[in-house]
Design a protein around this motif. Structure first.
Motif, PDB file in Angstrom:
ATOM      1  N   TYR A  27       0.827  -1.207   0.000  1.00 23.00           N
ATOM      2  CA  TYR A  27       0.000   0.000   0.000  1.00 23.00           C
ATOM      3  C   TYR A  27       0.865   1.261   0.000  1.00 23.00           C
ATOM      4  N   ASP A  28       0.426   2.262  -0.752  1.00 19.67           N
ATOM      5  CA  ASP A  28       1.043   3.589  -0.688  1.00 19.67           C
ATOM      6  C   ASP A  28       0.365   4.460   0.371  1.00 19.67           C
ATOM      7  N   LEU A  29      -0.896   4.190   0.634  1.00 17.12           N
ATOM      8  CA  LEU A  29      -1.645   4.947   1.640  1.00 17.12           C
ATOM      9  C   LEU A  29      -2.597   3.981   2.337  1.00 17.12           C
ATOM     10  N   LYS A  30      -2.532   3.939   3.669  1.00 19.83           N
ATOM     11  CA  LYS A  30      -3.368   3.010   4.443  1.00 19.83           C
ATOM     12  C   LYS A  30      -4.424   3.812   5.202  1.00 19.83           C
ATOM     13  N   ILE A  31      -5.684   3.421   5.014  1.00 21.38           N
ATOM     14  CA  ILE A  31      -6.822   4.146   5.592  1.00 21.38           C
ATOM     15  C   ILE A  31      -7.671   3.180   6.400  1.00 21.38           C
ATOM     16  N   PHE A  32      -8.061   3.573   7.589  1.00 19.81           N
ATOM     17  CA  PHE A  32      -8.994   2.788   8.405  1.00 19.81           C
ATOM     18  C   PHE A  32     -10.271   3.596   8.572  1.00 19.81           C
TER      19      PHE A  32
END
Length: 427
Positions: free
Chosen positions: A59-64
């Protein structure tokens, strides 16, 4: 999870992949898969998307996305009842026995791996921030291929009164130019003549296309085959020892398709729609419809492909098309570009360096590439509503750079060339 990682890694590297399809009503994986290729932005979504370390590394950007439990349950009931054919009691039983405990034990703890935590409702500000980040990344990674291809030769020609380019490299053995016989020279004379009627142009394009495909067939592998003639005598012959398909760059490659069908019976032909971005002239892959033998990677590595393109100037479209084929697992040495005309020291020089094992079969090679500005002219006032007139190569709408720098766009033209072959063939 390993298959999930493999599919995502293929997509991130720009390759095609075939994603398994899961049936929520049957609780198992289906036999068919979903073919996917060409994603500029990949969104990986799932309750365990942040759980596996191998996935997180991609992942380049991890979002929860964190939401209130009551809202999550309400959404789950509405979705499972309407989309998955379940009952309310069944949804509640599953939620209390499995979903809620699993969320608390396995899903919620993965929030610590997220770069940002987004609320599950009223999150317009967070979405704007994410979109801004994605747009900035796409802008930073954008390439300026077309201008580089035009400059791939010894120097760029920037005026209409072009002079021959001076070759600085040894001849490319994989550039196969058909012998310049009187017959071929006569056909090229007719095709280059701007006064040739459309009927004659189509006839001789089809004739030349058939001839080029026949020459391209000489570069495919063959195996021995013995047949019995009607005279009851054995004949030692050969047959094609490869799967063969064609891929046409729309609509430039269209005039070559009839020649391919004439030479190879029942050949599968796919297509790539590659157009120039209006402001920069960069090649954009807008659509693709590839044969099944290319869409399945285990078959693609054994498949030979005739890539059909009417002419290669800056080679921007050809570069994009070759990248697509390689992303699908087709080896360089299995690709034969079939084209009427190439600019010997234009983008072909870059093509040679990047794809040295790709073969190019053509009927002629011109030594000129000129830079022009494609003007967009307003319609006359007396014509009613304003409109646009996009000038074609050689038309009066082509103006000098000083006249259209603010209203036109730069194009590179093969000279003496054959004009827009697709336009002359279809219009």
């Amino acid at each position: 999870m390993p298959l999930f990682v493999d599919c995502l890694a293929d997509l991130k590297q720009g390759h095609q992949t075939n994603i398994p399809i899961y049936s929520f009503s049957e609780h198992q994986r289906l036999d068919e898969t979903k073919y996917l290729y060409g994603a500029a932005v990949i969104i990986t979504e799932g309750i365990l998307a942040l759980h596996d370390p191998a996935l997180r590394a991609l992942y380049d950007l991890k979002i929860f996305v964190q939401c209130d439990s009551d809202l999550m349950l309400a959404r789950r009931i509405r979705r499972d009842v309407s989309e998955r054919g379940r009952t309310v009691d069944g949804v509640l039983d599953q939620y209390l026995r499995y979903v809620k405990p699993s969320y608390d034990n396995f899903v919620l703890p993965t929030a610590k791996y997220a770069d940002i935590i987004v609320p599950g409702s009223d999150n317009h500000v967070a979405i704007d921030l994410i979109c801004t980040h994605v747009k900035r990344q796409m802008k930073n990674r954008k390439s300026r291929l077309r201008a580089q291809m035009a400059l791939a030769g010894p120097r760029e020609l920037s005026s209409r009164q072009s002079s021959p380019l001076i070759p600085t490299e040894e001849p490319w053995s994989n550039l196969i130019i058909t012998p310049d016989t009187p017959q071929l020279k006569g056909i090229m004379t007719i095709l280059r003549d701007r006064t040739t009627s459309r009927g004659d142009f189509i006839f001789f394009v089809d004739r030349l296309a058939t001839y080029l495909i026949e020459k391209a067939m000489e570069h495919l592998p063959y195996r021995p085959r013995t047949v019995t003639t009607p005279c009851e005598v054995d004949y030692q012959g050969v047959e094609l020892d490869a799967d063969l398909c064609g891929v046409s760059i729309l609509r430039s490659g269209g005039p070559l398709e009839r020649g391919l069908r004439r030479v190879v019976n029942n050949v599968a032909i796919g297509s790539l729609l590659i157009q120039s971005e209006p402001k920069t002239g960069e090649p954009l892959l807008l659509a693709h419809a590839l044969p099944q033998c290319i869409r399945e990677r285990h078959r693609a590595k054994h498949t030979y492909v005739f890539l059909l393109d009417a002419q290669i100037g800056t080679a921007a479209s050809a570069f994009m098309a070759l990248r697509v084929l390689l992303d699908h697992g087709v080896p360089q040495e299995h690709i034969v570009v079939v084209t009427f005309l190439v600019a010997r020291y234009g983008g072909l020089a870059l093509l040679r360096r990047v794809f040295p094992r790709v073969r190019v079969v053509c009927s002629a090679a011109d030594d000129y590439v000129s830079e022009r500005w494609l003007a967009v002219l307003e319609a006359p006032a007396q014509g009613g509503a304003p409109g646009t007139d996009v000038g074609a190569v050689g038309s009066p709408a082509l103006a000098d750079e000083q006249q259209v720098a603010t209203r036109g766009r730069k194009v590179w033209v093969v000279e003496p060339g054959m004009g827009h072959i697709g336009d002359r063939y279809y219009l």
